[in-house]
Design an enzyme around this catalytic site. Sequence first.
Site, PDB file in Angstrom:
ATOM      1  CB  CYS A  14     -15.102  -8.390  70.640  1.00 18.59           C
ATOM      2  SG  CYS A  14     -15.337  -7.091  69.449  1.00 18.59           S
ATOM      3  CB  CYS A  67     -12.614  -5.685  71.088  1.00 13.06           C
ATOM      4  SG  CYS A  67     -14.374  -5.373  71.321  1.00 13.06           S
ATOM      5  CB  CYS A  78     -19.392  -1.293  58.333  1.00  8.60           C
ATOM      6  SG  CYS A  78     -19.257  -2.204  56.789  1.00  8.60           S
ATOM      7  CB  CYS A  85     -17.739   0.553  55.775  1.00  8.73           C
ATOM      8  SG  CYS A  85     -19.471   0.097  55.472  1.00  8.73           S
TER       9      CYS A  85
END
Length: 366
Positions: free
Chosen positions: A47, A50, A164, A167
């Site tokens: 990921c 991650c 996000c 973001c």
Amino acid sequence: MLKPILALAALFVAALASDVVVLTEDNFDTLIDGTRPALVDFYGPTCTACINLAPIYEDLATAFARHKPNLLIAKLDATAYPSVARRFGVTGYPEMHWFPRGKPAQPERYKGFPALADLAWYVSQQTGLLSSVRKAASYVRILESVQAVQELSSGMVTFCVAWCEKCRRFMEVYERVARAFASEPNCIVASIDVDRVTEFGGEYYAAGEPTIKYFAGGKFTGLTYEGKQTENDLMAFLNSKCGTDRSVGGRLGPKVGLVEIMDGMVKQFKVSNGPDARIRISEEAETVARTMPENQYASYYWKVMLRILKDGDAYVDKELTRLDKMIESGDNSPAKQDNFIIRRNIVRLFASTPSSGDELSKGHEL
């Protein structure tokens, strides 16, 4: 052949040196048993989010390493041990869950930003333990309720979520904008985490993108900002809506703080012949300034006149040099920086050859 071996060796050494405790299906209940609080990162090894979190999480564990007997910073590969992840409602990666002391079966999902300072602050708040991380002051006002938005006089609000990626990158720009407007009480720069204030989850947040709205006059329905998410564009938008004049970095414009009636007196003061005429004008300036007690800078005009009467016209250049040094020092709070710039704007009116607005700002942009 030697290079791969060295690389594996380096990874092995790094793993041994890690302060993050590795959890498995076999040791999870033994280590997360409620005897000490724990933060657990449920991750997936492939990921991207991650992978980005991993070094931050390592730094977090190191920051609390001296508290190991009283705190556990751990991780579990949720793809390798999905049954453990399912027990705690893990639905995506990464997810960090806080396991309070004495309540190993009742964890709380961490919903803050996955930044080192935010994580360290969260753990300290939960435990009272101090880390080696010091969180930098933020100028973005965090709104925790619908009512907080409704109470805004005017300002820009960003709706986002902690995980996000866009973001997170945008918040770096947004923080600089917030600092630039920190001294503007009627131009608030704020944010809302829609995972925490769930009323804004639908209309006010598009998945994967920060949603930016402008609120004014206590009105709840905000104007959506559709411009570029750059510092320059956000600054221009806020200046137009708030009636302010700030450049990137928060610098005030060259005309901010000037008082029209006092400006006229400065012109008379400069062209007057002899000290008697200047004394008379300074007395008139004092009288006018006293009629404007709400404007702290009106009296500053009069004080500059008094200093020129005492020290001569050379005072102007000396004071401008001093103010320039103070402004460029970089050691000022936003409020002090504003004060120095406004005073410089006024003193410049007394210079023998006042600069134009463009010239005033030239060379003073951050």
